[in-house]
Design an enzyme around this catalytic site. Structure first.
Site, PDB file in Angstrom:
ATOM      1  N   CYS A   1       0.821  -1.216   0.000  1.00 29.22           N
ATOM      2  CA  CYS A   1       0.000   0.000   0.000  1.00 29.22           C
ATOM      3  C   CYS A   1       0.853   1.264   0.000  1.00 29.22           C
ATOM      4  CB  CYS A   1      -0.861   0.024   1.248  1.00 29.22           C
ATOM      5  SG  CYS A   1      -1.817  -1.451   1.490  1.00 29.22           S
TER       6      CYS A   1
ATOM      7  N   ARG B   1       5.373   0.250  -6.009  1.00 28.93           N
ATOM      8  CA  ARG B   1       5.333  -0.586  -4.816  1.00 28.93           C
ATOM      9  C   ARG B   1       4.409  -1.789  -4.987  1.00 28.93           C
ATOM     10  NH1 ARG B   1       7.108   2.450  -0.178  1.00 28.93           N
ATOM     11  NH2 ARG B   1       5.920   1.080   1.171  1.00 28.93           N
TER      12      ARG B   1
ATOM     13  N   TRP C   1      -2.992  -2.762  -1.488  1.00 19.23           N
ATOM     14  CA  TRP C   1      -2.540  -4.118  -1.828  1.00 19.23           C
ATOM     15  C   TRP C   1      -3.326  -5.032  -0.903  1.00 19.23           C
ATOM     16  CZ3 TRP C   1       0.753  -8.248  -0.067  1.00 19.23           C
ATOM     17  CH2 TRP C   1       1.355  -8.977  -1.093  1.00 19.23           C
TER      18      TRP C   1
ATOM     19  N   ASN D   1      -1.930   1.926   5.859  1.00 22.18           N
ATOM     20  CA  ASN D   1      -1.002   0.862   5.461  1.00 22.18           C
ATOM     21  C   ASN D   1      -0.735   0.017   6.701  1.00 22.18           C
ATOM     22  OD1 ASN D   1      -0.796   2.216   3.078  1.00 22.18           O
ATOM     23  ND2 ASN D   1       1.367   2.762   3.281  1.00 22.18           N
TER      24      ASN D   1
ATOM     25  N   LYS E   1      15.553 -14.146  -9.945  1.00 22.89           N
ATOM     26  CA  LYS E   1      15.298 -13.099 -10.944  1.00 22.89           C
ATOM     27  C   LYS E   1      14.434 -13.644 -12.059  1.00 22.89           C
ATOM     28  CE  LYS E   1      16.018 -10.480  -9.236  1.00 22.89           C
ATOM     29  NZ  LYS E   1      16.473  -9.915  -8.001  1.00 22.89           N
TER      30      LYS E   1
ATOM     31  N   HIS F   1      23.000 -35.995  -5.921  1.00 21.06           N
ATOM     32  CA  HIS F   1      22.132 -36.389  -4.805  1.00 21.06           C
ATOM     33  C   HIS F   1      20.658 -36.171  -5.118  1.00 21.06           C
ATOM     34  CE1 HIS F   1      25.730 -37.010  -2.506  1.00 21.06           C
ATOM     35  NE2 HIS F   1      26.142 -35.797  -2.835  1.00 21.06           N
TER      36      HIS F   1
END
Ligand code: M6R
Length: 605
Positions: free
Chosen positions: A2, A27, A75, A101, A486, A505
């Site tokens: 938020c 954000r 959000w 928030n 990424k 393994h």
């Protein structure tokens, strides 16, 4: 996550708030809203919309004027993204508006109580309880009403409150979620992130947890939630408004990848001390005597910062010969770890606001530990909470996918390792060797980035893969992990990272032509071991992309990276793989700067 932005002054507020919200878009969010008023107005005007800020803008009516307002990007945590759940939230009389928030932990309890008292809720959010509590508070002043409401709240918040009967002010409060005041000429701003303010003012006051503020057009005052006055002197934000622009690139991710040579130059600037073959880290506050007493280093971070911490731990062990390891802060904080007074705890975070890291720092400090911060955002919560630390000076990173901050954080760790090493047993000649290596980095990064076209071609092939394996050994393993993160977060291709030493393994069973392997193969003491791993993959018809210091004959393609000192090699080896992730995502048409479901700073659990 938020975002909050608010303004009080003489200018037309709606365009200002919408611009502020756009600057917070990076954000991550799913809906947005704005509420405004002005000294002569008798009520509040509000618009909300699910979707992007541009969807909100499209709904704003022509006569939506005022000089005071608060706005929000949400959000979703409590309740799906929708117009109703978007902030601001109003009380039944339409007089109190709140943007928030954070997370209210006792929201269901409060909601049940308020419902039983006859309050009708219009959203599923936790935030709406704050609005009703303020509306029902029995006090004369708005500040006291907010304070009274907050007394019932458990959880984290950064809030801004507008009231139709007190339209000469905005009241804000902070507990665990950032709130910054921006001081202008006869106008004031408030935001959860300086990004929303810097095009208007660089004079800011950052609130502490437990602090509130009242902002008016020409004045502000800060006080605790108990009501005692606090003194908050403004500081100047270092970052220019232009650093938040795209600067001719198509995406922030591309811009930030290409800013890395300059960013590394910045983190080194003024810190190297050739006379003693060491570095000065001003904010560290650790004298030689204390540094010698450190018996362990424990690095805590999340996501990319955790990977940078893994590289940092290896550098500290190699250069300072202090046992060191990195752990996800999100795990550490829940496992009741033994806190040891001789351990140096290092909290790593680009944003300085990641809740899991902050909570780990607070838990450590409560137990008497000494905590250092390795942080990018100056004045952020973790930077303020830590006892001392090192800023990574990468400049603002807007893309959700971290690139330049990863690189700068690894360089900051190299500086810390060198500093600790030279206080302990690292020789002058080794100190000189590392310094020479650090100085080479910016030019080597430039050289690396010139290979973009070659990497772009490879990305066309990789875009067809359903899954990819990344392997590396010792120094190469954190690089493989970061490259895998990424790729998956920006392209949505499944990727897994494994130590090359673990192939036999288990993961060898996955190898087939359809699963490409990216192998990190530095020219160091483990080169032959890594080559053996390539042989094993080739023998099973696996396709290999090697990132190495020279051509690898078993690989289908090698991206050749400039060689530095062994200890510093991981800093450079991740860079081509940032470009690979970028171009793969581009080929797949992904939303590069805002990958689905992700946010830039994770300020909630
Ligand atoms: O701001 P921080 O460095 O504390 O953020 C930690 C992670 O959330 C972050 O690195 C995340 O993994 C990025 N999306 C990686 O690109």
């Amino acid at each position: 996550m938020c975002g909050i932005v608010g303004y009080i002054g003489k200018r037309d507020v709606a365009p200002l708030l919408l611009e502020g919200l756009q600057r917070l878009e990076y954000r991550g969010y799913d809906s947005a809203g704005v509420v405004i008023t002005s000294p002569k107005a008798t009520g509040l005007k509000m618009v909300k919309a699910k979707g992007r800020v541009r969807d909100l803008e499209a709904r704003v009516p022509k006569r939506f004027t005022g000089t005071t307002g608060i706005a929000h990007t949400r959000w979703a945590t409590h309740g799906a993204p929708s117009d109703e759940n978007a902030h601001p939230h109003l009380d039944a009389a339409g007089k109190v508006a709140v943007v928030h928030n954070g997370i209210i932990d006792n929201a269901s309890e409060l909601r049940a109580k308020l419902t039983a008292e006859g309050v009708e809720f219009l959203s599923e959010t936790d935030t709406e309880v704050i609005t009703h509590l303020i509306a029902r508070a029995d006090a004369e002043k708005l500040e006291d009403r907010v304070r009274e409401a907050l007394r019932h709240i458990e959880g984290t918040y950064g809030i801004a409150v507008l009231h139709a009967d007190f339209n000469d002010r905005i009241v804000v409060a902070r507990n665990g979620s950032p709130v910054v005041l921006g001081i202008g000429e006869k106008e004031m701003f408030v935001a959860s992130d300086v990004a929303a303010l810097v095009s208007h003012t660089r004079q800011v006051v950052t609130l502490d947890d437990g602090e509130m503020a009242t902002i008016k057009a020409d004045d502000y005052r800060t006080y605790t939630t108990e009501g005692s006055r606090t003194t908050a002197s403004p500081t100047t934000v270092e970052w220019e408004a232009e650093s938040y622009d795209m600067g001719g690139h198509d995406t922030y991710m591309h811009k930030e990848i290409f800013e890395q040579a300059d960013a590394v130059d910045r983190v080194l600037r003024g810190r190297i001390d050739d006379r003693f073959s060491t570095v000065h880290l001003g904010g560290l506050n650790l004298d030689a005597h204390d540094a010698r007493k450190v018996r362990r280093v424990k690095i805590l971070g999340c996501g990319t910062s955790y990977h940078a911490g893994m590289i940092g731990a290896q550098m500290i062990e190699e250069l300072a010969r202090i046992p060191a390891d990195a752990e996800p802060a999100s795990e550490f904080r829940y496992r009741n770890a033994v806190v040891d007074p001789d351990t140096l705890y290092v909290a790593v975070s680009q944003s300085g606001e990641t809740y899991d890291v902050l909570a780990a720092v607070q838990e450590l400090k409560r137990k008497g530990a000494r905590v250092f911060g390795v942080v990018n955002v100056v004045g952020s919560a973790i930077a303020r909470e830590a006892d001392a630390g090192v800023y990574v000076h990468a400049g603002p990173e807007v893309c959700v996918v971290s690139t330049k901050c990863f690189t700068n954080t690894t360089v900051a760790f190299a500086l810390l390792a060198l500093h600790l090493g030279r206080i302990r047993d690292l020789s002058v000649s080794d100190g000189k060797r590392i310094i020479a290596g650090l100085r080479q980095l910016p030019a080597q990064i430039e050289e690396m980035l010139e290979r973009e076209d070659e990497i772009k071609k490879l990305a066309q092939e990789f875009a067809e893969a359903k899954s990819m394996l990344f392997i590396g050994r010792v120094r190469g393993y954190p690089v493989a992990r970061e490259a895998s993160l990424k790729l998956k977060e920006v392209s949505y291709i499944h990727a897994e990272a494994y130590p090359a030493s673990e192939l036999k393994h288990g993961p060898l069973a996955l190898i087939e032509p359809a699963l490409p392997t990216v192998a990190i193969v530095p020219d160091d003491d483990l080169l032959e071991k890594n080559r053996a791993a390539l042989e094993e993959i080739k023998a099973r018809s696996g396709k290999i992309l090697a990132v190495a210091h020279r051509e690898q004959e078993k690989a289908d393609h090698t991206i050749v990276v400039p060689k530095n000192e062994n200890e510093l090699d991981p800093i450079l080896m991740g860079i081509p793989l940032q470009l690979l992730a970028y171009h793969t995502a581009l080929a797949l048409g992904r939303d590069i700067d805002k990958p689905r479901n992700l946010a830039k700073s994770v300020t909630v659990e």
